[in-house]
Design a protein around this motif. Structure first.
Motif, short mmCIF file in Angstrom:
data_model
loop_
_atom_site.label_atom_id
_atom_site.label_comp_id
_atom_site.label_asym_id
_atom_site.label_seq_id
_atom_site.Cartn_x
_atom_site.Cartn_y
_atom_site.Cartn_z
N ARG A 104 18.39 11.73 18.46
CA ARG A 104 18.92 12.26 19.70
C ARG A 104 19.02 11.15 20.75
NH1 ARG A 104 18.71 17.81 19.43
NH2 ARG A 104 18.79 18.01 21.69
N LEU A 105 19.93 11.34 21.69
CA LEU A 105 20.14 10.36 22.75
C LEU A 105 19.26 10.72 23.95
CD1 LEU A 105 21.60 8.01 24.13
CD2 LEU A 105 23.48 9.60 24.69
N ALA A 106 18.31 9.84 24.27
CA ALA A 106 17.43 10.05 25.42
C ALA A 106 18.01 9.35 26.64
CB ALA A 106 16.03 9.52 25.12
N VAL A 107 18.03 10.05 27.77
CA VAL A 107 18.65 9.50 28.97
C VAL A 107 18.02 10.17 30.19
CG1 VAL A 107 20.50 11.24 29.02
CG2 VAL A 107 20.87 9.00 30.08
N LYS A 108 18.08 9.51 31.33
CA LYS A 108 17.65 10.12 32.58
C LYS A 108 18.86 10.72 33.29
CE LYS A 108 13.53 7.40 33.62
NZ LYS A 108 12.87 6.50 34.60
N LEU A 109 18.72 11.95 33.74
CA LEU A 109 19.74 12.60 34.57
C LEU A 109 19.28 12.46 36.01
CD1 LEU A 109 22.23 14.38 35.13
CD2 LEU A 109 20.74 16.37 34.79
N THR A 110 20.00 11.65 36.77
CA THR A 110 19.61 11.33 38.14
C THR A 110 20.30 12.28 39.12
OG1 THR A 110 19.45 9.02 37.46
CG2 THR A 110 19.47 9.46 39.82
N THR A 111 19.56 12.76 40.10
CA THR A 111 20.16 13.61 41.11
C THR A 111 19.34 13.55 42.39
OG1 THR A 111 21.27 15.74 41.45
CG2 THR A 111 18.99 15.81 40.68
N ARG A 112 19.92 14.03 43.45
CA ARG A 112 19.27 14.07 44.76
C ARG A 112 18.21 15.17 44.79
NH1 ARG A 112 22.69 15.83 50.05
NH2 ARG A 112 21.01 15.77 51.62
N ASN A 113 17.10 14.91 45.46
CA ASN A 113 15.97 15.83 45.45
C ASN A 113 16.12 16.92 46.52
OD1 ASN A 113 13.54 16.98 44.81
ND2 ASN A 113 12.28 15.45 45.88
N VAL A 114 17.12 17.75 46.35
CA VAL A 114 17.33 18.94 47.18
C VAL A 114 17.77 20.07 46.24
CG1 VAL A 114 17.91 17.68 49.29
CG2 VAL A 114 19.72 18.29 47.68
N PRO A 115 17.52 21.34 46.61
CA PRO A 115 17.80 22.44 45.68
C PRO A 115 19.25 22.49 45.18
CG PRO A 115 16.44 23.21 47.49
CD PRO A 115 16.84 21.80 47.83
N GLN A 116 20.23 22.18 46.02
CA GLN A 116 21.63 22.25 45.60
C GLN A 116 21.93 21.31 44.43
OE1 GLN A 116 23.61 21.66 49.50
NE2 GLN A 116 24.82 23.46 48.97
N HIS A 117 21.16 20.23 44.33
CA HIS A 117 21.32 19.29 43.23
C HIS A 117 20.37 19.61 42.08
CE1 HIS A 117 23.34 17.04 46.40
NE2 HIS A 117 23.70 16.10 45.54
N ARG A 118 19.13 19.93 42.42
CA ARG A 118 18.11 20.13 41.38
C ARG A 118 18.42 21.33 40.49
NH1 ARG A 118 14.16 19.66 45.60
NH2 ARG A 118 13.84 21.91 45.39
N ASP A 119 18.79 22.45 41.10
CA ASP A 119 18.94 23.69 40.33
C ASP A 119 20.01 23.58 39.24
OD1 ASP A 119 16.95 24.65 41.93
OD2 ASP A 119 18.21 25.96 43.13
N PRO A 120 21.23 23.12 39.57
CA PRO A 120 22.21 22.98 38.48
C PRO A 120 21.83 21.88 37.49
CG PRO A 120 23.12 22.16 40.54
CD PRO A 120 21.85 22.86 40.89
N SER A 121 21.04 20.90 37.92
CA SER A 121 20.62 19.83 37.01
C SER A 121 19.76 20.39 35.88
CB SER A 121 19.84 18.75 37.76
OG SER A 121 20.67 18.06 38.68
N VAL A 122 18.92 21.36 36.19
CA VAL A 122 18.07 21.98 35.17
C VAL A 122 18.94 22.67 34.11
CG1 VAL A 122 16.33 23.75 34.74
CG2 VAL A 122 16.11 22.23 36.72
N ILE A 123 19.98 23.35 34.56
CA ILE A 123 20.89 24.02 33.61
C ILE A 123 21.64 22.98 32.79
CG2 ILE A 123 22.86 25.59 33.41
CD1 ILE A 123 21.98 26.83 36.06
N LEU A 124 22.07 21.91 33.43
CA LEU A 124 22.80 20.86 32.72
C LEU A 124 21.94 20.24 31.63
CD1 LEU A 124 25.26 19.05 32.39
CD2 LEU A 124 24.34 17.58 34.21
N ILE A 125 20.67 19.98 31.92
CA ILE A 125 19.77 19.42 30.91
C ILE A 125 19.70 20.34 29.69
CG2 ILE A 125 17.32 18.98 30.43
CD1 ILE A 125 17.13 17.82 33.28
N ASP A 126 19.59 21.64 29.93
CA ASP A 126 19.51 22.60 28.83
C ASP A 126 20.79 22.59 28.00
OD1 ASP A 126 18.20 24.99 27.50
OD2 ASP A 126 20.07 25.90 28.21
N GLN A 127 21.94 22.49 28.66
CA GLN A 127 23.21 22.50 27.92
C GLN A 127 23.43 21.21 27.14
OE1 GLN A 127 26.58 23.82 30.22
NE2 GLN A 127 25.57 25.71 30.86
N LEU A 128 22.99 20.08 27.68
CA LEU A 128 23.16 18.82 26.96
C LEU A 128 22.31 18.77 25.69
CD1 LEU A 128 23.33 16.22 29.87
CD2 LEU A 128 25.22 17.16 28.53
#
Length: 252
Positions: free
Chosen positions: A95-119
């Motif tokens: 598997r490809l391990a990578v960091k998903l970088t985003t701004r530390n505010v809810p508008q960025h964090r919340d969809p990032s969690v979903i994106l991690i699951d989909q990837l």
């Protein structure tokens, strides 16, 4: 409101300089799930330009659905994405391990969690890296990330604003390093076209090409509400931008 949640892919950083990985990630996106979870179904799918009816220039729904990554058969799209990743040597046991970088505010964090699951569905294991607001713009400008989830706002519903700021080669907010000289020529061409229908046809062609190229996969576009007290007069609320209509010179 012309504010998109999008996936940034650093095309100068291996292995993300391989276009197959951008394509695989774009195909893996289940946009409806993002919209249903984050906004209870109140956000919109679209391309680079704000979709209709609020947007004048956005891709019509039938054209949007014909673009790879926007079709309704998410299972088939993810099968194709996994095949692309397998072709690059990745799979269930590599598997490809990578960091998903985003701004530390809810508008960025919340969809990032979903994106991690989909990837994870396409052999990509992303670890969330949160960046404080004060240094977030510098991280983007320096392209100090591998993949990132970003929010991109626009000052108005006009193709010049989106294309020249975010997509042409070397643009100030072209954070992923995407560069396509053919697209640049089309952007210049639409900018000087005086006939509205002819210009919109060129804009649709540009937007379609950008999405097919997975230049900056648009996950969804947010909707916002504005509350107004009944005694506030002459306030015209905008339907196509969060940054327009706020001079308030006629409000009393």
């Amino acid at each position: 409101n012309n504010l998109s949640v999008n996936l940034l892919i650093n095309r100068t950083s291996p292995p993300f300089d391989r276009p197959e990985i951008s394509q695989a990630m774009g195909l893996a996106l289940d946009r409806k799930t993002f919209i249903d979870i984050i906004s209870e179904g109140k956000s919109d799918m679209g391309g680079a330009l704000l979709p209709p009816p609020e947007g004048v220039w956005g891709l019509p729904p039938d054209m949007l659905r014909s673009i790879p990554g926007y079709g309704e058969d998410i299972a088939a799209r993810r099968d194709k994405a996994r095949a692309l990743m397998t072709g690059l040597g990745y799979g269930p046991d590599k598997r490809l391990a990578v960091k998903l970088t985003t701004r530390n505010v809810p508008q960025h964090r919340d969809p990032s969690v979903i994106l991690i699951d989909q990837l994870k569905q396409i052999y990509i294991d992303a670890e969330l890296e949160l960046v404080e607001t004060a240094i977030w713009p510098a991280r983007l400008t320096k392209r100090d990330y591998a993949i990132a989830l970003n929010l991109t706002g626009s000052g108005g519903d006009d193709p010049d604003i989106q294309f020249y700021e975010n997509y042409v080669c070397g643009a100030s907010r072209n954070f992923s390093g995407y560069c396509n000289k053919t697209i640049d020529a089309l952007v210049d061409r639409q900018s000087v076209e005086n006939d509205f229908e002819k210009r919109r046809a060129i804009v649709w062609d540009i937007d379609r090409r950008l999405q097919e190229d997975f230049a900056r996969p648009i996950i969804y576009l947010q909707r916002s509400g504005t509350c107004q007290q009944p005694w506030v007069k002459n306030l015209t609320l905008m339907a196509n931008g969060m940054y327009t209509g706020w001079r308030l010179e006629d409000v009393w």
